[in-house]
Design an enzyme around this catalytic site. Structure first.
Site, PDB file in Angstrom:
ATOM      1  N   ALA A  87       9.992   5.250   1.315  1.00  6.34           N
ATOM      2  CA  ALA A  87      11.129   5.171   0.396  1.00  6.34           C
ATOM      3  C   ALA A  87      10.876   5.983  -0.867  1.00  6.34           C
ATOM      4  O   ALA A  87       9.726   6.253  -1.229  1.00  6.34           O
ATOM      5  CB  ALA A  87      11.387   3.705   0.024  1.00  6.34           C
ATOM      6  N   SER A 114      13.462   8.041   5.399  1.00  4.79           N
ATOM      7  CA  SER A 114      13.701   6.634   5.105  1.00  4.79           C
ATOM      8  C   SER A 114      15.158   6.435   4.718  1.00  4.79           C
ATOM      9  O   SER A 114      15.723   7.270   4.003  1.00  4.79           O
ATOM     10  CB  SER A 114      12.803   6.192   3.947  1.00  4.79           C
ATOM     11  OG  SER A 114      13.239   4.954   3.426  1.00  4.79           O
ATOM     12  N   TYR A 136      16.982   0.036   8.366  1.00  8.59           N
ATOM     13  CA  TYR A 136      16.921  -1.415   8.516  1.00  8.59           C
ATOM     14  C   TYR A 136      18.293  -1.883   8.970  1.00  8.59           C
ATOM     15  O   TYR A 136      19.281  -1.165   8.821  1.00  8.59           O
ATOM     16  CB  TYR A 136      16.596  -2.082   7.173  1.00  8.59           C
ATOM     17  CG  TYR A 136      15.220  -1.761   6.663  1.00  8.59           C
ATOM     18  CD1 TYR A 136      14.119  -2.512   7.069  1.00  8.59           C
ATOM     19  CD2 TYR A 136      15.022  -0.713   5.783  1.00  8.59           C
ATOM     20  CE1 TYR A 136      12.848  -2.208   6.596  1.00  8.59           C
ATOM     21  CE2 TYR A 136      13.758  -0.407   5.316  1.00  8.59           C
ATOM     22  CZ  TYR A 136      12.672  -1.152   5.728  1.00  8.59           C
ATOM     23  OH  TYR A 136      11.424  -0.846   5.272  1.00  8.59           O
ATOM     24  N   THR A 162      13.104  -0.281  11.675  1.00  9.01           N
ATOM     25  CA  THR A 162      11.915  -0.980  11.180  1.00  9.01           C
ATOM     26  C   THR A 162      12.127  -2.484  11.273  1.00  9.01           C
ATOM     27  O   THR A 162      13.118  -3.001  10.769  1.00  9.01           O
ATOM     28  CB  THR A 162      11.627  -0.585   9.722  1.00  9.01           C
ATOM     29  OG1 THR A 162      11.366   0.813   9.679  1.00  9.01           O
ATOM     30  CG2 THR A 162      10.416  -1.340   9.181  1.00  9.01           C
ATOM     31  N   LYS A 232       9.859   0.078  14.943  1.00 10.53           N
ATOM     32  CA  LYS A 232       8.626   0.271  14.167  1.00 10.53           C
ATOM     33  C   LYS A 232       8.114  -1.065  13.658  1.00 10.53           C
ATOM     34  O   LYS A 232       8.897  -1.896  13.197  1.00 10.53           O
ATOM     35  CB  LYS A 232       8.915   1.196  12.977  1.00 10.53           C
ATOM     36  CG  LYS A 232       7.733   1.522  12.095  1.00 10.53           C
ATOM     37  CD  LYS A 232       7.990   2.779  11.271  1.00 10.53           C
ATOM     38  CE  LYS A 232       6.907   3.022  10.238  1.00 10.53           C
ATOM     39  NZ  LYS A 232       7.042   2.160   9.065  1.00 10.53           N
ATOM     40  N   HIS A 256       3.312  -1.349   8.587  1.00 12.48           N
ATOM     41  CA  HIS A 256       3.952  -0.946   7.338  1.00 12.48           C
ATOM     42  C   HIS A 256       2.872  -0.536   6.324  1.00 12.48           C
ATOM     43  O   HIS A 256       2.998  -0.814   5.131  1.00 12.48           O
ATOM     44  CB  HIS A 256       4.803  -2.109   6.790  1.00 12.48           C
ATOM     45  CG  HIS A 256       6.122  -1.655   6.223  1.00 12.48           C
ATOM     46  ND1 HIS A 256       7.296  -1.690   6.927  1.00 12.48           N
ATOM     47  CD2 HIS A 256       6.449  -1.144   5.003  1.00 12.48           C
ATOM     48  CE1 HIS A 256       8.289  -1.243   6.170  1.00 12.48           C
ATOM     49  NE2 HIS A 256       7.800  -0.895   5.001  1.00 12.48           N
ATOM     50  N   ARG A 259       1.633  -3.165   4.111  1.00 16.42           N
ATOM     51  CA  ARG A 259       2.557  -3.609   3.072  1.00 16.42           C
ATOM     52  C   ARG A 259       3.480  -4.726   3.539  1.00 16.42           C
ATOM     53  O   ARG A 259       4.329  -5.184   2.772  1.00 16.42           O
ATOM     54  CB  ARG A 259       3.418  -2.431   2.608  1.00 16.42           C
ATOM     55  CG  ARG A 259       2.602  -1.287   2.050  1.00 16.42           C
ATOM     56  CD  ARG A 259       3.418  -0.008   1.928  1.00 16.42           C
ATOM     57  NE  ARG A 259       4.090   0.109   0.649  1.00 16.42           N
ATOM     58  CZ  ARG A 259       3.623   0.763  -0.397  1.00 16.42           C
ATOM     59  NH1 ARG A 259       2.451   1.373  -0.318  1.00 16.42           N
ATOM     60  NH2 ARG A 259       4.291   0.823  -1.524  1.00 16.42           N
ATOM     61  N   ASP A 287       1.095   4.502  13.114  1.00 20.29           N
ATOM     62  CA  ASP A 287       0.710   4.950  11.783  1.00 20.29           C
ATOM     63  C   ASP A 287      -0.228   3.920  11.179  1.00 20.29           C
ATOM     64  O   ASP A 287      -0.462   2.869  11.757  1.00 20.29           O
ATOM     65  CB  ASP A 287       1.922   5.209  10.874  1.00 20.29           C
ATOM     66  CG  ASP A 287       2.677   3.956  10.490  1.00 20.29           C
ATOM     67  OD1 ASP A 287       2.208   2.821  10.763  1.00 20.29           O
ATOM     68  OD2 ASP A 287       3.761   4.096   9.904  1.00 20.29           O
ATOM     69  N   ARG A 291      -6.271   9.509   7.612  1.00 20.53           N
ATOM     70  CA  ARG A 291      -6.640  10.344   6.481  1.00 20.53           C
ATOM     71  C   ARG A 291      -7.218  11.690   6.902  1.00 20.53           C
ATOM     72  O   ARG A 291      -7.566  12.511   6.057  1.00 20.53           O
ATOM     73  CB  ARG A 291      -7.682   9.625   5.608  1.00 20.53           C
ATOM     74  CG  ARG A 291      -7.208   8.377   4.906  1.00 20.53           C
ATOM     75  CD  ARG A 291      -6.201   8.674   3.803  1.00 20.53           C
ATOM     76  NE  ARG A 291      -5.753   7.464   3.142  1.00 20.53           N
ATOM     77  CZ  ARG A 291      -4.784   6.656   3.598  1.00 20.53           C
ATOM     78  NH1 ARG A 291      -4.151   6.944   4.720  1.00 20.53           N
ATOM     79  NH2 ARG A 291      -4.434   5.585   2.914  1.00 20.53           N
TER      80      ARG A 291
END
Lengths: 361, 361, 361, 361
Positions: A87, A114, A136, A162, A232, A256, A259, A287, A291
């Site tokens: 977002a 997003s 969403y 999601t 997702k 997420h 998160r 995901d 890195r």
């Protein structure tokens, strides 16, 4: 257009954008971006999981060519990488998602926009060679359908629903620093939220839960779009099997980015169990915690068809704008190619569990 | 009345009261409150155990409503939370246990009053919607009975007999800082200790051990009160089974917050073994190391009917008085509700081991 | 000749040269020398593996004499130690490989000269009692053969073909510090690289991969020299067996000191599996992470005939020149002798897995 | 007589003497005392092992009395504690071993005098209610016998033959700080070392190894004294069984406090295996890493008849002289009593493996 057009010295790997961005960003935005929910258990688990997977070298069987192309939902991608939906890129760059899209395009990388972007999806679309829209459930079927129609008309190639974050709030450190989305950043892809009548005894949480997607929501979406639909947030084998049975076109193993519910498993840990359950043909992305190109390699070997890059895209955007995004993606691609070469994989199909050492490290 | 009537900025989770309080309290009191016995092995183990338990997300099966009510000893509680018995709230707040009781009541949370409170149990009772009294064996049956009668007459709903700490001393750091209970803080619920005749060859420790509760003490209490009696400090399966056979009305899995015998197991580790042994019907509570609603959820899923909140209550009291206690409890409740929602649990009964990932993290 | 002719105080073990050198060297050179590739996972794993292996003491069976001689490729070595091939000693000492060779000779230790040395192999040879030459495939059979002929003529006793690093770059920290090989340091053992025609669509990586050694390269070398040929970089059992079947004279279990593919296993972990697969007669060496004579002992017990010392040689060279190299090797030898004595091993043949406690620590 | 006659504030447990002493002692002596050999792997393992062992609480079965007496070699000791042999107390206190002996006697604790003491064993003897002498093989039978005769005549009750340290040197940090035994500290229990003829090709190490005890040395000692003989340094089951078969009167599981062969197992880990092999009747002691009465309890439960206290005795001596030694021992005894009480052990015989949680922590 981009006020930070150069790559700073010291960025020698994709991961370096993390440190560089966290030094440069305002503390509250850095906390919002880097943080996870609650005790950040899952956030840490995502990263730690990669450390438990080892590689094998190829010695005399290093390939002469390294081909990273992969087919996804019928399209050929140059690399098994997508930019994950995140977002509010407006927090990071004045051009918001347009900046990110430029970087993505320069690195031949699809972007999953997003629905909470600060840029209208129609504005972003022309800058994408290949774009998906994340959404969403939008409180009602009609509102949801209007968003889907916009995506279809703007040329998005897939929808990502999601499911794992019906309730969202910034992480604790961001809250402590009083992080808030600035009012000047619009959400042009969303209609103003419907005010729900207060129900006696209903908590604030329960008001939010009323708008969570259900299996019915999913069915509605699947029956009302010609676009492929991925879901997702999948971490449990039973959910993966059920959702495919429901007719979704693909699954994204995700938590997420640590998160959503703190305590759920690392995505790399969930991935091989889910691949085993859904079979080789199902479209499966992941995901969480990636890195480096080595991490990409490990995710592919454990069952992902491709991976989505979340925080790193905004770290790169913060440090060097669209150029940074493209540079970060190039470095991921080069690290992946090097890893493939030294592991003896001439193409993506060759990356399978036999290339790893799991539980032997 | 309360000199610290506001919640300081930066308190965004129940756990934040710990850091805030340890910064604000005098060093010796902070050491007394935070410390455990001896090498603090058990103190650390309590916290670490929660890190070994993972959660599962619910995706499309997020409930619309979240009901945290639980029935305990025939009473309905709004939340599976109680305030654990902790001695000497007068060290923390000028209103002592009255302040804590106000906070508890504001958050619909029962309080288990310590018999080592600085406030007479009769004074605290009116401020409690639901109160229990904790006690130790009081040297003789008569003295013990007098305390029980006071509790009964003041309207306490249950007795908690603590068994795991017949000998008590402050932790090492508190001792180093010469922590002592100030003389102005009374213990109005206890009669002056009987002076025991010195027995030749008897050590100081042995003098204290003479007053430890025995199975006979327990039998005496059980036969002399109509109140339900719970025992606190249970960690071993054999003890749990034996004590229930003796007729106690409930067990509290506890290690005195790591303040009794250092080296005993973490309560979260002991909990599922004990639940398995005593069956689904036995009343089983736990305390030790809970810092968030996620921790509450894990304890419930591993067999607790409810949990007791020890140190956090005094941390909150230290930082923001009764308001802090209520705020801390509200945050625990909200974190629990969020955790239930994202885990797919519409009510407490739904929280069972299938919601966890143990040994898979 | 040597500007740092004395051992600084504080060097009481071979390992101390590491700290001392990293304090003395310019930051970029220190980073180049100490660093590993990518996330340095394998670099750390090399060291950690030694910590998982325990020893046993001998009590009344301490030997009276300790003989560290070992036979390798038909030659008797005084100690089971060699100096590993490391490029560009000129970065560390003005006399470059000549300085290292002096130290090696003073400590009766063979040196494996890197083909990327800054000194002509013909110049180094007279200073070696026993020298091997390390090489990479030199793009064409002819070029490779010319290097081999030089080695043969200069009196080198064996060739070491490195297979695990067809692509090389400094570690991330060295890159951040803009480490570069100074232009005044020549590579007198290598012919100027052939410029390859650019192939459309070929990446920079693929251009490098074209020159990687193949099984054909190996076969060519084996058929065109009378010298014994060892291959370096072996970590997988299957590779070990195949390469011996191809006719190589020995294997070096190595991961290039954590500088090649990051994520491959620690050499000490790979070693016993490979020894088990190739049998007791195969010549098997290892390097990676050795910092003491105890580490040497563990490697021998897990199957190595001898070990190669990489970074420590340059650390010692940096701190005290040739004297440092000799001193470091003497300390390794003395630590090994002490370890053998206290473990009850009178000679190298006695060092076997029964002397260890693996998985029991 | 004692220049530091008071216990400093802040010493609230035996372990606190460690910190306090290391702050007070000269850096080189602190390093000599605290350090272990080589990489200090075993030194750390000794301590870590205690952390893997958990306890169980007794609840209603707390005993009324706690009896710590134990019978050892036919003598009744008040506590299962001895002071371990440690060389050169003169480094720590002007009265050297006389100071330690006073502390030991005040705390009813036997002392095992090191043959490397700075005080003649005849001078120490009168200050001991119960003393043992530790010795090394003294190069020849005659020299060894003379030392034994002195011990017998001075009234020592047992001999302890140390087997695990035929070669000794200070730890690395002590070496870096150039620690040396000051020349004014004599070794009045040892005859001047015999100068051995140099043998061509013999290393310095090998000269030392010539004087290591063998099974023959042990047999000589056993046949030439009426005193009970214990051997110290046993870690391997096979050695334990063999040495008992040889006729020794007791075993001390020890790794020289991590000062002998680095890498051997923690004593607490070796202890239960050895107890299982030698049976309940064999006299079995241990030392290594004990810092509290809880540690003593764990060692007893895992098979030790009694434990020896090494570094802590000198830490206490450094901080508060004989008073410190006595105080430290009293605190160990009180911690042990408390641990026994809360574990439900009325006497030492009750301390068995059922009191522990091993591998369940």
């Amino acid at each position: 257009m981009n006020s930070q057009p150069t790559i700073p010295p010291g960025i020698v790997s994709a991961e370096d954008y993390e440190t560089a961005a966290l030094e440069r960003l305002p503390a509250d935005i850095a906390a919002w971006l880097a943080g996870g929910s609650a005790g950040e258990w899952t956030l840490r688990a995502n990263r730690r999981a990669f450390g438990r997977v080892g590689l094998r070298n190829a010695l005399c069987r290093v390939p002469r060519t390294v081909d990273t192309r992969v087919e996804l939902l019928g399209e050929t991608m140059q690399h098994p990488l997508l930019l994950a939906p995140v977002a509010s890129h407006g927090l990071i760059h004045p051009l918001a998602e347009l900046a990110t899209a430029q970087g993505a395009q320069a690195a031949d990388t699809p972007l999953v926009l997003s629905c909470q972007a600060n840029t209208a999806l129609e504005q972003v679309a022309p800058h994408l060679s290949h774009g998906w829209l994340q959404l969403y459930w939008q409180q009602t079927p009609e509102r949801t359908l209007r968003l889907i129609r916009r995506a279809e008309e703007a040329g998005y190639c897939a929808l990502v629903l999601t499911l794992d974050a019906p309730v969202q709030s910034p992480g604790r450190q961001a809250q402590r620093l009083r992080f808030e989305l600035p009012s000047h950043l619009g959400l042009p892809n969303l209609e103003p939220a419907l005010r729900r009548e207060a129900v006696p005894g209903q908590s604030a949480l329960e008001r939010l839960l009323k708008d969570a997607a259900t299996l019915d929501s999913l069915a509605f979406i699947l029956h009302n779009t010609h676009l492929p639909v991925l879901v997702k947030g999948v971490l449990e084998v039973a959910d993966a099997v059920e959702l495919l049975g429901y007719g979704v076109d693909g699954l994204i193993v995700s938590n997420h980015g640590g998160r959503a519910l703190d305590g759920v498993s690392a995505t790399l840990d969930a991935l091989p169990l889910i691949r085993q359950a859904v079979g080789a043909q199902a479209t499966l992305l992941m995901d969480g915690g990636i890195r480096s190109g080595y991490d990409v390699f490990k995710a592919l070997a454990l069952g992902a068809d491709a991976v989505l890059i979340g925080r790193l895209q905004l770290y790169a955007l913060a440090v060097a704008g669209p150029l940074g995004v493209a540079h970060m993606l190039k470095m991921l691609q080069e690290e992946l190619q090097l890893c493939m070469a030294l592991s003896g994989c001439a193409d993506i199909a060759a990356i399978d569990p036999s290339r790893l050492r799991v539980g032997q490290i």
